[in-house]
Design a protein around this motif. Structure first.
Motif, short mmCIF file in Angstrom:
data_model
loop_
_atom_site.label_atom_id
_atom_site.label_comp_id
_atom_site.label_asym_id
_atom_site.label_seq_id
_atom_site.Cartn_x
_atom_site.Cartn_y
_atom_site.Cartn_z
N GLU A 99 -0.88 2.93 -12.04
CA GLU A 99 0.18 3.49 -12.88
C GLU A 99 0.40 4.98 -12.60
N MET A 100 -0.58 5.63 -11.98
CA MET A 100 -0.47 7.05 -11.68
C MET A 100 0.25 7.31 -10.35
N LEU A 101 0.43 6.27 -9.55
CA LEU A 101 1.01 6.46 -8.23
C LEU A 101 2.52 6.62 -8.28
N ASP A 102 3.03 7.43 -7.39
CA ASP A 102 4.46 7.58 -7.24
C ASP A 102 5.04 6.25 -6.75
N ARG A 103 6.14 5.82 -7.36
CA ARG A 103 6.70 4.50 -7.02
C ARG A 103 7.15 4.42 -5.57
N ALA A 104 7.50 5.57 -4.98
CA ALA A 104 7.94 5.56 -3.59
C ALA A 104 6.83 5.10 -2.65
N LEU A 105 5.57 5.22 -3.08
CA LEU A 105 4.45 4.83 -2.24
C LEU A 105 4.40 3.32 -2.00
N PHE A 106 4.73 2.56 -3.03
CA PHE A 106 4.52 1.12 -2.96
C PHE A 106 5.32 0.48 -1.82
N ARG A 107 6.55 0.94 -1.62
CA ARG A 107 7.37 0.31 -0.58
C ARG A 107 7.00 0.78 0.83
N ARG A 108 6.11 1.78 0.93
CA ARG A 108 5.66 2.24 2.25
C ARG A 108 4.52 1.38 2.79
N PHE A 109 3.92 0.57 1.92
CA PHE A 109 2.80 -0.28 2.34
C PHE A 109 3.31 -1.68 2.69
N ASP A 110 2.65 -2.31 3.68
CA ASP A 110 3.03 -3.67 4.07
C ASP A 110 2.61 -4.69 3.03
N ASP A 111 1.53 -4.39 2.32
CA ASP A 111 1.02 -5.32 1.30
C ASP A 111 0.38 -4.53 0.17
N VAL A 112 0.67 -4.93 -1.05
CA VAL A 112 -0.02 -4.38 -2.22
C VAL A 112 -0.86 -5.52 -2.78
N ILE A 113 -2.18 -5.38 -2.70
CA ILE A 113 -3.09 -6.47 -3.07
C ILE A 113 -3.83 -6.10 -4.34
N GLU A 114 -3.71 -6.96 -5.35
CA GLU A 114 -4.28 -6.69 -6.66
C GLU A 114 -5.65 -7.35 -6.83
N TYR A 115 -6.57 -6.59 -7.40
CA TYR A 115 -7.91 -7.08 -7.70
C TYR A 115 -8.06 -7.13 -9.22
N GLY A 116 -8.85 -8.06 -9.69
CA GLY A 116 -9.08 -8.17 -11.13
C GLY A 116 -10.54 -8.47 -11.42
N LEU A 117 -10.85 -8.61 -12.70
CA LEU A 117 -12.21 -8.98 -13.09
C LEU A 117 -12.42 -10.47 -12.82
N PRO A 118 -13.61 -10.87 -12.45
CA PRO A 118 -13.86 -12.27 -12.10
C PRO A 118 -13.76 -13.21 -13.29
#
Length: 326
Positions: free
Chosen positions: A233-252
């Motif tokens: 939530e702290m990241l600039d939104r422009a960053l997300f589209r510069r990455f090929d993949d945004v991979i989410e991790y969660g609690l098991p």
């Protein structure tokens, strides 16, 4: 050039990792010795230089061998390097996450084939999720799978109170990404990629973030770039589209929690464990906390002269970790 000056130049080129300059100065030293009439020394120097060149050529042409050089000069304060042996199979991962990471590996291993068809492999990844969920470990596993060194960008060396210096160091890091293939990890990435409209923002901070965006977008190297953050939530939104993949991790979930605990306790007798009683206590604990709880119960067994893990010991360790997380 005097012998002392040759020594200074040799040491300087060695510290900066400039092998070409190092050999050049060595040749000058050989010529200097020849002029002084020290023919045997000059000949020995030339023989050693020729041997160094032959070995360098042999190393560069040797297929399948991982050569890892410690960062030198300014890079020494920006990058740490290791040669991981971890593999994805060593990690307990949800099936959907494992499939996405396998897709990255397949594209990396067949990137030449993709590029021949005008396609680019996934190589700029953003990992987001809570602390201890396996983001940093995944970067290590990807490096291990691809037989590449893992370079971690040390933000304490990158970010200075002078933003102009930070931008210059950032460029230096991307130069390394281009020159030496590896997996490059920007951990705690929110320290660098914070939103440009935050209240404490200043023009220089915006320029640093803009520099990163430009460098990331222009990078066409063969390296794998991984940014990891606990605070997307702290990241600039422009960053997300510069990455090929945004991979989410969660609690098991309970099934994954059991797999994590079993993996950590594989060398011990867990036949008497009451999983129906244990797994509710594993709720809300991260991969790392579960692993620590397993290790605590294992240490208790070893110190008690046993190879058997008891339900009470594991429950106690899980509750202790949960209390520490509050």
């Amino acid at each position: 050039m005097s012998t002392a000056r040759h020594m200074i130049a040799l040491l300087k080129s060695h510290i900066e990792g400039d092998d070409k300059e190092f050999l050049s100065v060595a040749m000058q030293a050989a010529a200097h010795e020849a002029k002084l009439g020290h023919g045997a020394i000059a000949e020995q120097l030339r023989d050693l230089i020729d041997e160094a060149k032959r070995r360098s050529a042999a190393v560069s042409n040797r297929p399948g061998q991982l050569i890892v050089l410690e960062p030198r000069g300014e890079l020494a304060s920006l990058l740490s390097v290791q040669t991981p042996t971890l593999r994805l199979a060593d990690m307990a991962l949800p099936s959907t996450l494992a499939e996405r990471l396998q897709r990255v590996l397949v594209e990396q291993r067949q990137q030449k084939r993709l590029r021949e068809h005008g396609l680019q492999p996934r190589r700029k990844l953003l990992f987001v999720g809570p602390p201890g969920s396996g983001k940093t470990m995944t970067a290590s596993a990807l490096a291990g799978e691809l037989h590449l060194p893992l370079f971690t960008i040390m933000l304490e060396g990158l970010i200075t109170k002078f933003m102009g210096e930070t931008a210059a160091k950032l460029k230096l890091a991307f130069d390394a990404i281009r020159q030496s293939r590896g997996v490059y990890l920007f951990d705690e990435f929110d320290a660098l990629g914070a939103h440009r409209t935050q209240s404490n923002d200043v023009g220089e901070i915006r320029r640093v973030l803009n520099s990163f965006l430009q460098l990331l977008e222009k990078d066409t190297s063969d390296s794998l770039i991984v940014a990891a953050t606990n605070h997307p939530e702290m990241l600039d939104r422009a960053l997300f589209r510069r990455f090929d993949d945004v991979i989410e991790y969660g609690l098991p979930d309970p099934d994954l929690a059991e797999e994590i605990l079993r993996r950590k306790l594989t060398m011990f007798d867990t036949g008497v464990l009451d999983w129906a009683c244990i797994l509710p206590e594993a709720v809300d604990l991260s991969h790392a906390e579960l692993a620590r709880a397993a290790e605590e119960s294992a240490k208790q067994a070893v110190l008690g002269g046993s190879q058997r893990i008891t339900t009470d010991a594991l429950l106690s360790a899980l509750r202790e970790r949960k209390a520490a997380c509050r």
